[in-house]
Motif scaffolding. Sequence first.
Motif, mmCIF file in Angstrom:
data_model
loop_
_atom_site.group_PDB
_atom_site.id
_atom_site.type_symbol
_atom_site.label_atom_id
_atom_site.label_comp_id
_atom_site.label_asym_id
_atom_site.label_seq_id
_atom_site.Cartn_x
_atom_site.Cartn_y
_atom_site.Cartn_z
ATOM 1 N N LYS A 139 -25.442 57.931 -2.974
ATOM 2 C CA LYS A 139 -26.683 58.674 -2.770
ATOM 3 C C LYS A 139 -27.781 58.106 -3.659
ATOM 4 O O LYS A 139 -27.526 57.732 -4.806
ATOM 5 N N ALA A 140 -28.978 58.048 -3.121
ATOM 6 C CA ALA A 140 -30.171 57.678 -3.887
ATOM 7 C C ALA A 140 -31.106 58.870 -3.843
ATOM 8 O O ALA A 140 -31.736 59.135 -2.805
ATOM 9 N N GLY A 141 -31.174 59.605 -4.957
ATOM 10 C CA GLY A 141 -31.924 60.853 -4.922
ATOM 11 C C GLY A 141 -31.302 61.788 -3.900
ATOM 12 O O GLY A 141 -30.092 61.988 -3.867
ATOM 13 N N PRO A 142 -32.113 62.338 -2.972
ATOM 14 C CA PRO A 142 -31.568 63.263 -1.969
ATOM 15 C C PRO A 142 -30.959 62.556 -0.760
ATOM 16 O O PRO A 142 -30.403 63.211 0.120
ATOM 17 N N PHE A 143 -31.064 61.234 -0.708
ATOM 18 C CA PHE A 143 -30.643 60.493 0.483
ATOM 19 C C PHE A 143 -29.219 59.949 0.347
ATOM 20 O O PHE A 143 -28.876 59.336 -0.669
ATOM 21 N N THR A 144 -28.415 60.132 1.375
ATOM 22 C CA THR A 144 -27.090 59.525 1.434
ATOM 23 C C THR A 144 -27.228 58.149 2.066
ATOM 24 O O THR A 144 -27.512 58.026 3.263
ATOM 25 N N LEU A 145 -27.022 57.120 1.263
ATOM 26 C CA LEU A 145 -27.156 55.750 1.761
ATOM 27 C C LEU A 145 -25.879 55.283 2.460
ATOM 28 O O LEU A 145 -25.935 54.611 3.498
ATOM 29 N N LEU A 146 -24.736 55.624 1.885
ATOM 30 C CA LEU A 146 -23.441 55.256 2.460
ATOM 31 C C LEU A 146 -22.530 56.478 2.389
ATOM 32 O O LEU A 146 -22.496 57.165 1.370
ATOM 33 N N ARG A 178 -37.827 59.844 -10.946
ATOM 34 C CA ARG A 178 -36.830 58.828 -11.265
ATOM 35 C C ARG A 178 -35.916 58.661 -10.059
ATOM 36 O O ARG A 178 -35.754 59.594 -9.263
ATOM 37 N N LEU A 179 -35.324 57.495 -9.955
ATOM 38 C CA LEU A 179 -34.374 57.267 -8.875
ATOM 39 C C LEU A 179 -32.963 57.286 -9.444
ATOM 40 O O LEU A 179 -32.604 56.426 -10.254
ATOM 41 N N ASN A 180 -32.187 58.275 -9.044
ATOM 42 C CA ASN A 180 -30.782 58.368 -9.439
ATOM 43 C C ASN A 180 -29.915 57.848 -8.294
ATOM 44 O O ASN A 180 -30.012 58.337 -7.168
ATOM 45 N N ILE A 181 -29.081 56.861 -8.585
ATOM 46 C CA ILE A 181 -28.146 56.335 -7.588
ATOM 47 C C ILE A 181 -26.737 56.711 -8.026
ATOM 48 O O ILE A 181 -26.270 56.277 -9.084
ATOM 49 N N THR A 182 -26.069 57.537 -7.217
ATOM 50 C CA THR A 182 -24.771 58.085 -7.577
ATOM 51 C C THR A 182 -23.683 57.583 -6.632
ATOM 52 O O THR A 182 -23.857 57.602 -5.406
ATOM 53 N N PHE A 183 -22.576 57.141 -7.221
ATOM 54 C CA PHE A 183 -21.420 56.658 -6.477
ATOM 55 C C PHE A 183 -20.306 57.696 -6.622
ATOM 56 O O PHE A 183 -19.897 58.017 -7.746
ATOM 57 N N THR A 184 -19.813 58.207 -5.480
ATOM 58 C CA THR A 184 -18.839 59.291 -5.502
ATOM 59 C C THR A 184 -17.610 58.936 -4.679
ATOM 60 O O THR A 184 -17.719 58.716 -3.462
ATOM 61 N N PRO A 185 -16.424 58.864 -5.306
ATOM 62 C CA PRO A 185 -15.196 58.620 -4.533
ATOM 63 C C PRO A 185 -14.974 59.710 -3.495
ATOM 64 O O PRO A 185 -15.375 60.859 -3.685
ATOM 65 N N SER A 186 -14.310 59.354 -2.407
ATOM 66 C CA SER A 186 -14.064 60.313 -1.339
ATOM 67 C C SER A 186 -13.176 61.451 -1.824
ATOM 68 O O SER A 186 -12.091 61.217 -2.368
#
Length: 231
Positions: A139-146, A178-186
């Motif tokens: 996710k980048a902010g409120p957007f789910t990129l993948l 700010r841009l927060n990019i979060t990586f979350t395991p399934s």
Amino acid sequence: MGNLVSTYLWSTLRPCLTTLYLAFLLLHFTNTIANNVDDIILNCGSFGESTALDGRTWIGDVNSTFFPLEQSQNRLSITNSPVPESPFVAELPYATARFSLSPFTYVFPLTSGQKFIRLYFYPASYPNFNRSQALFSVKAGPFTLLHNFNASLTADFDLDPRGTISREFCVNIGVGERLNITFTPSPSDSNSYAFINGIELLSMPTNLYYTPSDNQAVPFSRTAAATICHR
């Protein structure tokens, strides 16, 4: 006679006008990019600065302000290198990666405007991490990129002998954001993990992809994110 003269003048001047137009267009984009200072190239899982063969400088995320350890979940992530390292894969940014069995977040203070995001993945074999279990969302902010991105299956499907993947996106950043990019395991697989090899953030020319607010054509709002499928 008049038509012959007009045709001659057009055929003579057209190359000059085309060259002048292209020069003006190049100057416009150069000035637009130069006035935006965001140019971040992050080498995940590494220390300090490294210079690639193309001359670009990559910044390691270890002890970087972009990866704040004040966030407790970030402290659970680890860094690692592929085993063995492939001679066919560029060292930057694929020689190191950041991994975690829990979410981790990068924080980027940026100027306002439209931003280009490129994410780099090398789903190889890493110590203690099964290649097939890299399943995660970004996710980048409120957007789910993948969403539920399976890096190894994607690389195998692409049939690229290097086995590397990059994904590109466009987002808009508001003033003071700010841009927060979060990586979350399934969450559907307790053995899944998230990883990233490199992150690139660049400012984009205004309205290159996004539609101006006064444009009556098909709108592409600044409140949306876009992915680049092919170019």
